[in-house]
Write a protein that holds these residues in place. Sequence first.
Motif, PDB file in Angstrom:
ATOM      1  N   LYS A   1      -0.361   9.560   2.664  1.00 53.90           N
ATOM      2  CA  LYS A   1       1.029   8.886   2.255  1.00 53.90           C
ATOM      3  C   LYS A   1       1.599   7.827   2.848  1.00 53.90           C
ATOM      4  O   LYS A   1       1.802   7.376   2.774  1.00 53.90           O
ATOM      5  CB  LYS A   1       1.449  10.342   1.111  1.00 53.90           C
ATOM      6  CG  LYS A   1       2.526  11.325   3.037  1.00 53.90           C
ATOM      7  CD  LYS A   1       3.137  12.633   0.936  1.00 53.90           C
ATOM      8  CE  LYS A   1       3.731  13.379   2.757  1.00 53.90           C
ATOM      9  NZ  LYS A   1       3.954  14.231   1.529  1.00 53.90           N
TER      10      LYS A   1
ATOM     11  N   ALA B   1       1.706   4.134   2.600  1.00 55.22           N
ATOM     12  CA  ALA B   1       3.624   3.365   2.857  1.00 55.22           C
ATOM     13  C   ALA B   1       3.410   2.168   4.200  1.00 55.22           C
ATOM     14  O   ALA B   1       3.672   1.194   3.881  1.00 55.22           O
ATOM     15  CB  ALA B   1       4.184   4.710   3.747  1.00 55.22           C
TER      16      ALA B   1
ATOM     17  N   THR C   1       6.708   0.427   2.842  1.00 59.52           N
ATOM     18  CA  THR C   1       7.300   0.757   1.372  1.00 59.52           C
ATOM     19  C   THR C   1       7.458   1.885   1.285  1.00 59.52           C
ATOM     20  O   THR C   1       6.140   2.742   1.475  1.00 59.52           O
ATOM     21  CB  THR C   1       6.878  -0.231   0.233  1.00 59.52           C
ATOM     22  OG1 THR C   1       5.542   0.212   0.107  1.00 59.52           O
ATOM     23  CG2 THR C   1       7.581  -1.898   0.428  1.00 59.52           C
TER      24      THR C   1
ATOM     25  N   ALA D   1       7.169   3.201  -2.072  1.00 62.50           N
ATOM     26  CA  ALA D   1       6.787   3.439  -3.503  1.00 62.50           C
ATOM     27  C   ALA D   1       5.103   3.951  -2.958  1.00 62.50           C
ATOM     28  O   ALA D   1       4.565   4.197  -3.823  1.00 62.50           O
ATOM     29  CB  ALA D   1       7.189   2.244  -3.944  1.00 62.50           C
TER      30      ALA D   1
ATOM     31  N   ALA E   1       4.925   7.680  -1.989  1.00 60.58           N
ATOM     32  CA  ALA E   1       4.998   8.106  -3.851  1.00 60.58           C
ATOM     33  C   ALA E   1       4.013   7.593  -4.765  1.00 60.58           C
ATOM     34  O   ALA E   1       3.450   8.696  -5.406  1.00 60.58           O
ATOM     35  CB  ALA E   1       6.295   7.911  -4.486  1.00 60.58           C
ATOM     36  N   LEU E   2       3.628   6.788  -4.783  1.00 65.81           N
ATOM     37  CA  LEU E   2       2.093   6.358  -5.789  1.00 65.81           C
ATOM     38  C   LEU E   2       1.004   7.302  -5.609  1.00 65.81           C
ATOM     39  O   LEU E   2       0.691   8.147  -6.596  1.00 65.81           O
ATOM     40  CB  LEU E   2       1.925   4.862  -6.096  1.00 65.81           C
ATOM     41  CG  LEU E   2       1.236   4.337  -6.862  1.00 65.81           C
ATOM     42  CD1 LEU E   2       0.908   5.335  -8.287  1.00 65.81           C
ATOM     43  CD2 LEU E   2       0.525   3.519  -6.389  1.00 65.81           C
TER      44      LEU E   2
ATOM     45  N   THR F   1       2.341  11.095  -6.170  1.00 64.16           N
ATOM     46  CA  THR F   1       2.045  11.419  -7.445  1.00 64.16           C
ATOM     47  C   THR F   1       0.995  11.126  -7.956  1.00 64.16           C
ATOM     48  O   THR F   1       0.470  12.142  -8.831  1.00 64.16           O
ATOM     49  CB  THR F   1       2.020  10.371  -8.288  1.00 64.16           C
ATOM     50  OG1 THR F   1       4.502  10.108  -8.205  1.00 64.16           O
ATOM     51  CG2 THR F   1       2.548  10.337  -9.750  1.00 64.16           C
TER      52      THR F   1
END
Length: 77
Positions: A36, A40, A46, A48, A51-52, A55
Amino acid sequence: MHIDWAAFAEVFGVSLVVTVGLVGLFTLGIVGTSRKADAADAAGGTAAAGALARTGAYACFALCAAAVGYGISLIVA
Protein backbone atom coordinates in the motif's frame (compact mmCIF):
# COMPACT_ATOMS: atom_id res chain seq x y z
CA MET A 1 -14.88 -53.33 -4.86
CA HIS A 2 -15.41 -50.94 -7.77
CA ILE A 3 -13.70 -47.55 -7.92
CA ASP A 4 -15.30 -44.86 -10.05
CA TRP A 5 -12.14 -43.37 -11.53
CA ALA A 6 -14.00 -40.65 -13.41
CA ALA A 7 -15.55 -39.33 -10.19
CA PHE A 8 -12.16 -39.60 -8.46
CA ALA A 9 -10.50 -37.57 -11.22
CA GLU A 10 -13.30 -34.99 -11.10
CA VAL A 11 -12.93 -34.51 -7.35
CA PHE A 12 -9.15 -34.27 -7.73
CA GLY A 13 -9.43 -31.68 -10.51
CA VAL A 14 -11.94 -29.50 -8.68
CA SER A 15 -9.92 -29.70 -5.47
CA LEU A 16 -6.76 -28.69 -7.30
CA VAL A 17 -8.40 -25.72 -9.04
CA VAL A 18 -10.08 -24.47 -5.86
CA THR A 19 -6.87 -24.84 -3.84
CA VAL A 20 -4.77 -22.94 -6.36
CA GLY A 21 -7.45 -20.24 -6.65
CA LEU A 22 -7.75 -19.85 -2.87
CA VAL A 23 -3.99 -19.63 -2.41
CA GLY A 24 -3.82 -17.10 -5.25
CA LEU A 25 -6.52 -14.94 -3.65
CA PHE A 26 -4.79 -15.04 -0.29
CA THR A 27 -1.49 -14.13 -1.95
CA LEU A 28 -3.12 -11.15 -3.66
CA GLY A 29 -4.46 -10.06 -0.27
CA ILE A 30 -1.03 -10.24 1.30
CA VAL A 31 0.55 -8.35 -1.60
CA GLY A 32 -2.20 -5.73 -1.42
CA THR A 33 -1.61 -5.07 2.27
CA SER A 34 2.16 -5.04 1.97
CA ARG A 35 2.32 -2.79 -1.10
CA LYS A 36 0.00 0.00 0.00
CA ALA A 37 2.87 2.43 0.65
CA ASP A 38 4.51 1.57 -2.67
CA ALA A 39 1.23 2.08 -4.54
CA ALA A 40 0.80 5.50 -2.98
CA ASP A 41 4.33 6.49 -3.99
CA ALA A 42 3.87 5.24 -7.55
CA ALA A 43 0.64 7.20 -7.95
CA GLY A 44 2.28 10.47 -7.06
CA GLY A 45 1.90 10.19 -3.32
CA THR A 46 -1.89 10.04 -3.23
CA ALA A 47 -3.55 8.22 -0.38
CA ALA A 48 -6.32 7.04 -2.72
CA ALA A 49 -4.04 4.47 -4.36
CA GLY A 50 -3.09 3.06 -0.97
CA ALA A 51 -6.73 2.91 0.07
CA LEU A 52 -7.63 1.15 -3.18
CA ALA A 53 -4.90 -1.45 -2.64
CA ARG A 54 -6.04 -1.99 0.94
CA THR A 55 -9.68 -2.33 -0.13
CA GLY A 56 -8.75 -4.87 -2.80
CA ALA A 57 -6.72 -6.82 -0.26
CA TYR A 58 -9.62 -6.89 2.19
CA ALA A 59 -11.91 -8.06 -0.61
CA CYS A 60 -9.50 -10.93 -1.35
CA PHE A 61 -9.45 -11.90 2.33
CA ALA A 62 -13.26 -11.74 2.46
CA LEU A 63 -13.53 -14.05 -0.56
CA CYS A 64 -11.10 -16.47 1.09
CA ALA A 65 -13.16 -16.45 4.29
CA ALA A 66 -16.35 -17.00 2.28
CA ALA A 67 -14.82 -19.98 0.45
CA VAL A 68 -13.64 -21.53 3.72
CA GLY A 69 -17.04 -20.94 5.30
CA TYR A 70 -18.75 -22.56 2.32
CA GLY A 71 -16.43 -25.57 2.57
CA ILE A 72 -17.14 -25.96 6.26
CA SER A 73 -20.90 -25.75 5.61
CA LEU A 74 -20.57 -28.53 3.01
CA ILE A 75 -18.72 -30.72 5.49
CA VAL A 76 -21.17 -30.11 8.33
CA ALA A 77 -24.36 -30.53 6.25
